[in-house]
Design a protein around this motif. Structure first.
Motif, short mmCIF file in Angstrom:
data_model
loop_
_atom_site.label_atom_id
_atom_site.label_comp_id
_atom_site.label_asym_id
_atom_site.label_seq_id
_atom_site.Cartn_x
_atom_site.Cartn_y
_atom_site.Cartn_z
N GLY A 121 -13.26 10.35 27.85
CA GLY A 121 -14.26 9.40 28.33
C GLY A 121 -14.96 9.90 29.58
O GLY A 121 -16.18 9.77 29.73
N TRP A 122 -14.21 10.51 30.50
CA TRP A 122 -14.82 11.06 31.71
C TRP A 122 -15.77 12.19 31.36
O TRP A 122 -16.85 12.30 31.92
N ASP A 123 -15.34 13.03 30.41
CA ASP A 123 -16.19 14.15 30.00
C ASP A 123 -17.48 13.67 29.34
O ASP A 123 -18.49 14.36 29.39
N GLU A 124 -17.43 12.48 28.76
CA GLU A 124 -18.61 11.92 28.11
C GLU A 124 -19.48 11.13 29.09
O GLU A 124 -20.49 10.57 28.70
N GLY A 125 -19.07 11.06 30.34
CA GLY A 125 -19.91 10.42 31.35
C GLY A 125 -19.40 9.10 31.91
O GLY A 125 -20.05 8.50 32.77
N LYS A 126 -18.27 8.63 31.43
CA LYS A 126 -17.73 7.38 31.98
C LYS A 126 -17.28 7.64 33.42
O LYS A 126 -16.84 8.73 33.76
N PRO A 127 -17.40 6.63 34.29
CA PRO A 127 -17.02 6.83 35.69
C PRO A 127 -15.51 7.10 35.86
O PRO A 127 -14.69 6.53 35.15
N ILE A 128 -15.21 7.99 36.80
CA ILE A 128 -13.82 8.32 37.12
C ILE A 128 -13.39 7.40 38.26
O ILE A 128 -14.03 7.36 39.31
N PRO A 129 -12.30 6.64 38.07
CA PRO A 129 -11.83 5.73 39.13
C PRO A 129 -11.49 6.50 40.41
O PRO A 129 -11.02 7.64 40.34
N PRO A 130 -11.72 5.90 41.58
CA PRO A 130 -11.46 6.58 42.86
C PRO A 130 -10.04 7.11 42.98
O PRO A 130 -9.82 8.20 43.51
N GLU A 131 -9.05 6.35 42.49
CA GLU A 131 -7.67 6.81 42.62
C GLU A 131 -7.41 8.05 41.78
O GLU A 131 -6.63 8.92 42.17
N CYS A 132 -8.12 8.17 40.65
CA CYS A 132 -7.97 9.38 39.82
C CYS A 132 -8.67 10.57 40.48
O CYS A 132 -8.18 11.69 40.43
N LYS A 133 -9.82 10.30 41.10
CA LYS A 133 -10.50 11.38 41.83
C LYS A 133 -9.61 11.89 42.95
O LYS A 133 -9.49 13.09 43.17
N ARG A 134 -8.96 10.95 43.65
CA ARG A 134 -8.06 11.33 44.75
C ARG A 134 -6.90 12.15 44.21
O ARG A 134 -6.52 13.16 44.79
N LEU A 135 -6.34 11.74 43.10
CA LEU A 135 -5.22 12.47 42.51
C LEU A 135 -5.64 13.89 42.13
O LEU A 135 -4.90 14.84 42.35
N MET A 136 -6.85 14.03 41.60
CA MET A 136 -7.34 15.37 41.24
C MET A 136 -7.58 16.22 42.49
O MET A 136 -7.29 17.41 42.51
N ARG A 137 -8.11 15.59 43.55
CA ARG A 137 -8.31 16.33 44.80
C ARG A 137 -6.97 16.77 45.38
O ARG A 137 -6.84 17.89 45.89
N MET A 138 -5.97 15.88 45.28
CA MET A 138 -4.64 16.23 45.78
C MET A 138 -4.05 17.37 44.95
O MET A 138 -3.45 18.29 45.50
#
Length: 109
Positions: free
Chosen positions: A24-41
């Motif tokens: 879903g993210w790859d198709e353009g759905k928004p990534i939740p902030p907590e998931c973005k933070r987890l990926m940054r971590m």
């Protein structure tokens, strides 16, 4: 991009994310902030949500300090050990400074 994909694969493997979610993210759905933070971590760009850790970064097996200096785990452990050593001179100096601080506090009263 390859690095982001490997992070997503690791998160999928750990069961943090589902394939459907990432698709879903790859198709353009928004990534939740907590998931973005987890990926940054996971990428090492963010160590903690605490502001005390701002500007610290993990670079593979080393920690980059806000000063730009890169340190290995052994250097951190050695620094902590050195701070824990209290020489006779350091104890005398600390005792003297504490006495001065108490005298100043008494004068202010």
């Amino acid at each position: 991009m390859v690095h982001i994909l490997s992070i997503r694969c690791n998160l999928l493997y750990l069961g943090v994310l589902s394939v459907r979610t990432v698709t879903g993210w790859d198709e353009g759905k928004p990534i939740p902030p907590e998931c973005k933070r987890l990926m940054r971590m996971a990428k090492g760009r963010e160590l903690s949500i605490s502001e005390d850790w701002n500007q610290f970064k993990m670079l593979y097996d080393r920690l980059e300090l806000p000063t730009g200096q890169v340190v290995r785990p052994q250097q951190i452990l050695a620094g902590i050990a050195l701070l824990g050593i209290q020489s006779e001179l350091e104890i005398k100096t600390s005792t003297h400074l504490l006495g001065i601080a108490r005298a100043i506090a008494n004068i202010k009263r």
